[in-house]
Design an enzyme around this catalytic site. Structure first.
Site, mmCIF file in Angstrom:
data_model
loop_
_atom_site.group_PDB
_atom_site.id
_atom_site.type_symbol
_atom_site.label_atom_id
_atom_site.label_comp_id
_atom_site.label_asym_id
_atom_site.label_seq_id
_atom_site.Cartn_x
_atom_site.Cartn_y
_atom_site.Cartn_z
ATOM 1 N N GLU A 248 74.305 -1.793 36.824
ATOM 2 C CA GLU A 248 73.014 -1.763 36.382
ATOM 3 C C GLU A 248 72.221 -0.473 36.958
ATOM 4 O OE1 GLU A 248 71.121 -3.277 33.994
ATOM 5 O OE2 GLU A 248 72.272 -5.214 33.633
ATOM 6 N N CYS A 282 63.105 0.625 37.773
ATOM 7 C CA CYS A 282 64.331 1.127 36.696
ATOM 8 C C CYS A 282 63.797 1.354 35.380
ATOM 9 C CB CYS A 282 65.535 0.686 36.966
ATOM 10 S SG CYS A 282 65.368 -1.198 36.486
HETATM 11 P P1 NAD Z 1 71.152 2.685 46.076
HETATM 12 O O1 NAD Z 1 72.352 3.252 45.101
HETATM 13 O O2 NAD Z 1 70.816 3.832 47.114
HETATM 14 O O3 NAD Z 1 71.628 1.429 46.976
HETATM 15 C C1 NAD Z 1 71.961 -0.044 46.030
HETATM 16 C C2 NAD Z 1 72.714 -0.868 47.115
HETATM 17 O O4 NAD Z 1 73.943 -0.282 47.216
HETATM 18 C C3 NAD Z 1 72.186 -1.125 48.381
HETATM 19 O O5 NAD Z 1 72.353 -2.540 48.798
HETATM 20 C C4 NAD Z 1 73.150 -0.303 49.210
HETATM 21 O O6 NAD Z 1 73.398 -0.710 50.452
HETATM 22 C C5 NAD Z 1 74.487 -0.347 48.579
HETATM 23 N N1 NAD Z 1 75.635 0.612 48.669
HETATM 24 C C6 NAD Z 1 75.141 1.807 49.237
HETATM 25 N N2 NAD Z 1 76.314 2.766 49.461
HETATM 26 C C7 NAD Z 1 77.510 1.646 49.102
HETATM 27 C C8 NAD Z 1 78.759 1.911 48.966
HETATM 28 N N3 NAD Z 1 79.550 2.933 49.328
HETATM 29 N N4 NAD Z 1 79.594 0.799 48.482
HETATM 30 C C9 NAD Z 1 78.771 -0.475 48.005
HETATM 31 N N5 NAD Z 1 77.383 -0.539 48.147
HETATM 32 C C10 NAD Z 1 76.762 0.535 48.626
HETATM 33 O O7 NAD Z 1 70.088 2.367 45.142
HETATM 34 P P2 NAD Z 1 68.482 1.898 45.602
HETATM 35 O O8 NAD Z 1 67.774 3.140 46.125
HETATM 36 O O9 NAD Z 1 68.674 0.527 46.478
HETATM 37 O O10 NAD Z 1 67.773 1.591 44.272
HETATM 38 C C11 NAD Z 1 67.294 2.366 43.256
HETATM 39 C C12 NAD Z 1 68.195 2.437 42.135
HETATM 40 O O11 NAD Z 1 68.366 1.363 41.606
HETATM 41 C C13 NAD Z 1 67.258 3.452 41.158
HETATM 42 O O12 NAD Z 1 68.260 4.392 40.595
HETATM 43 C C14 NAD Z 1 66.738 2.529 40.110
HETATM 44 O O13 NAD Z 1 66.599 2.920 38.836
HETATM 45 C C15 NAD Z 1 68.090 1.334 40.105
HETATM 46 N N6 NAD Z 1 67.734 0.304 39.554
HETATM 47 C C16 NAD Z 1 68.374 -0.125 38.471
HETATM 48 C C17 NAD Z 1 68.086 -1.278 37.861
HETATM 49 C C18 NAD Z 1 68.812 -1.875 36.530
HETATM 50 O O14 NAD Z 1 68.778 -3.008 36.404
HETATM 51 N N7 NAD Z 1 69.357 -0.966 35.898
HETATM 52 C C19 NAD Z 1 67.131 -2.376 38.440
HETATM 53 C C20 NAD Z 1 66.743 -1.983 39.700
HETATM 54 C C21 NAD Z 1 66.826 -0.526 40.257
#
Ligand code: NAD
Length: 504
Positions: A248, A282
């Protein structure tokens, strides 16, 4: 985010690094949490594996009752949870209440529909297996890993948690490092409401490395919500163990405003879709394509409405500070890039500390970052197009494809545009509505990811289809036996010719 060393009672006398989450408005520390390492993550997954067997053994009714106890507890404590979300994420209390309410509704739907969607059923055995009974059922995967973002720290992970639990899986969640207190709160509420299956929902706190450890910990599936860049890393880590993934990811959702649209309603929805939660949604609206006929009126309405909005951390504020400090730089870059390319700032465009003024940008070229990339701030580009077809063409030209909206006075026209929009979800004459309909699947295409949470598809996402046949009686000739007569092939060819051969 400050890292520190702290003795952690749950790990004996070993010293565990910790990190703090802070209130984005005041900088005050909300909580200090352990950075779980690979061993701790594996231990949580192993505990969940044991819990999963018992949880699956409870059956659909046993799980539904326990999921109901959980949602009851969230519903009774909605203000307590909303207050924590407000402090850790920065969004207004009322928005946090709305977010929690949506999550509760999804828990109810998932629990109530799991048996119908996933339970055993008989299917037609078809011609060749007419002497067999055929059964289909959807079995749980065991342990599901969930990695979540910070922007909707209740609603977003619950989209995976509720459906994975209802399908009979145990769940281990790695909440965002920006909202670990909300994650811990959700797990503690589970333990209190469902003490006989406490380990069926666990939380491991930490940074990206903890998430990566969860990818490699032998879970049956990894449900990731976050940015496309991190999504790629998660997929690479999961590939090592052939762990399936649900992605997602981000969006760059557009709204199409057609000739005969209710312009005032479209403007109101665009402003909410773009600015609520400081644009950190998002499925937020980031681009509007309005036809020549309505463009001027639409821009006037939107600009007037936006001027009435004020960011802040008090109850009367329209939206809060940016949750992550770095996000203000992205917004600044997109606004500067849009202006450098000939775009105009109709209103806003300024950043003070963590607060971004509600911003409307006009005449921004399609090649600009503000139109192409996810901004994730309270900004909106409004672009004049000849007609709705051109609007759709521009909407679909983006690499993302999460959601979107169509405003039109014609039902047939709006439905046609919605169907042809390259996105997983579209609202007609409103924004974001699909997220509040538990029966509808939620997910994107292209750079926005794949797989679905919510609805029947969301339940099946956390299962494997299991096929069983049972021979009911023997036929005089068994085609799948070395004992079949030589004439059997000719007889079969005649039958297939009679049944299918007439189709040209
Ligand atoms: P992010 O990608 O920075 O982090 C998301 C999660 O991934 C965090 O818990 C982080 O600790 C973890 N993470 C980071 N590096 C990792 C790795 N190497 N391996 C595994 N996990 C790791 O995203 P964010 O800033 O927390 O969220 C914002 C983004 O999420 C935006 O792009 C938004 O559009 C998207 N989003 C999508 C949806 C959807 O349903 N499509 C919903 C909400 C947010």
């Amino acid at each position: 985010m400050a890292l520190a060393q702290q003795a952690d009672a749950s790990l004996g006398d070993r010293s565990t690094p910790t990190f703090a989450s802070t209130d984005p408005a005041s900088g005050a520390v909300v909580g200090v949490f352990p950075v779980r390492d690979e061993a701790a993550v594996r231990a949580a997954v192993e505990r969940a594996r044991t819990a999963a067997e018992r949880w699956a053994g409870l059956g659909f009714d046993g799980r539904r009752r326990r999921l109901a106890a959980y949602r009851g507890s969230l519903a009774r404590r909605v203000h307590e949870l909303a207050d924590l979300v407000h402090r850790e994420n920065g969004k207004p209390h009322a928005d946090a209440v709305l977010e929690t309410t949506l999550a509760v509704d999804h828990l109810a739907w998932a629990g109530a529909h799991a048996r119908t969607v996933l339970g055993p059923r008989r299917v037609s055995p078809g011609l060749l297996a007419a002497n067999h009974a055929a059964y289909l059922e959807y079995q749980p995967l065991g342990v599901v890993g969930v990695i979540g973002p910070w922007n909707y720290p209740v609603f977003t992970p619950m989209g995976s948690i509720a459906y994975a639990l209802a399908a009979g899986n145990a769940v281990v969640v790695k909440p965002s490092e920006h909202t670990p207190a909300v994650g811990e709160w959700l797990a503690a509420a589970w333990r209190a409401a469902v003490p006989d299956a406490a380990d069926a929902l666990q939380v491991v706190t930490g940074l990206g490395e903890t998430g990566a450890a969860l990818c490699r910990a032998g879970v049956g599936k990894l449900a990731f919500t976050g940015s496309a860049a991190t999504g790629r890393r998660v997929m690479a880590a999961c590939a090592e163990t052939l762990t399936p993934v649900l992605m997602e990811l981000g969006g760059k959702d557009a709204m199409i405003v057609d000739d005969d649209a209710d312009v005032a309603a479209a403007a109101d929805a665009a402003v909410w879709g773009a600015m609520s939660n400081a644009g950190q949604t998002c499925i937020g609206i980031e681009r509007v394509y309005a036809t020549e006929r309505v463009y001027d009126a639409f821009v006037a309405e939107v600009t007037a409405k936006v001027r009435g909005l004020r960011p802040g951390s008090d109850d009367a504020a329209a939206y809060g500070p940016m949750t992550m400090p770095g996000q203000t730089d992205v917004v600044r870059r997109h606004v500067a890039d849009a202006v450098a390319a000939g775009g105009r700032v109709a209103t806003g465009g300024t950043v003070e500390g963590r607060y971004v003024a509600p911003t409307v940008l006009l005449d921004v070229p399609e090649t600009s970052a503000a139109v192409r990339e996810e901004t994730f701030g309270p900004t909106l580009t409004v672009t004049r197009v000849r007609n709705a077809e051109e609007a759709l063409e521009r909407t679909n030209a983006n690499a993302h494809g999460l959601a979107g909206a169509v405003f039109s006075g014609s039902r047939a026209r709006a439905m046609d545009l919605a169907r042809r929009m390259r996105s997983g979800m579209t609202s007609v004459n409103s924004v974001l509505t699909f997220a509040s309909v538990p029966a509808l699947p939620f997910g994107g295409v292209g750079e926005s990811g794949f797989g679905r949470i919510h609805g029947a598809d969301g339940l099946r996402e956390f299962t494997r289809a299991k096929a069983i046949t049972r021979r009911r009686f023997a036929l005089p000739v068994d085609l799948m036996s070395f004992g079949r007569p030589a004439s059997a092939a000719d007889a079969l060819a005649r039958v297939v010719g009679l049944v299918h051969g007439r189709h040209r």
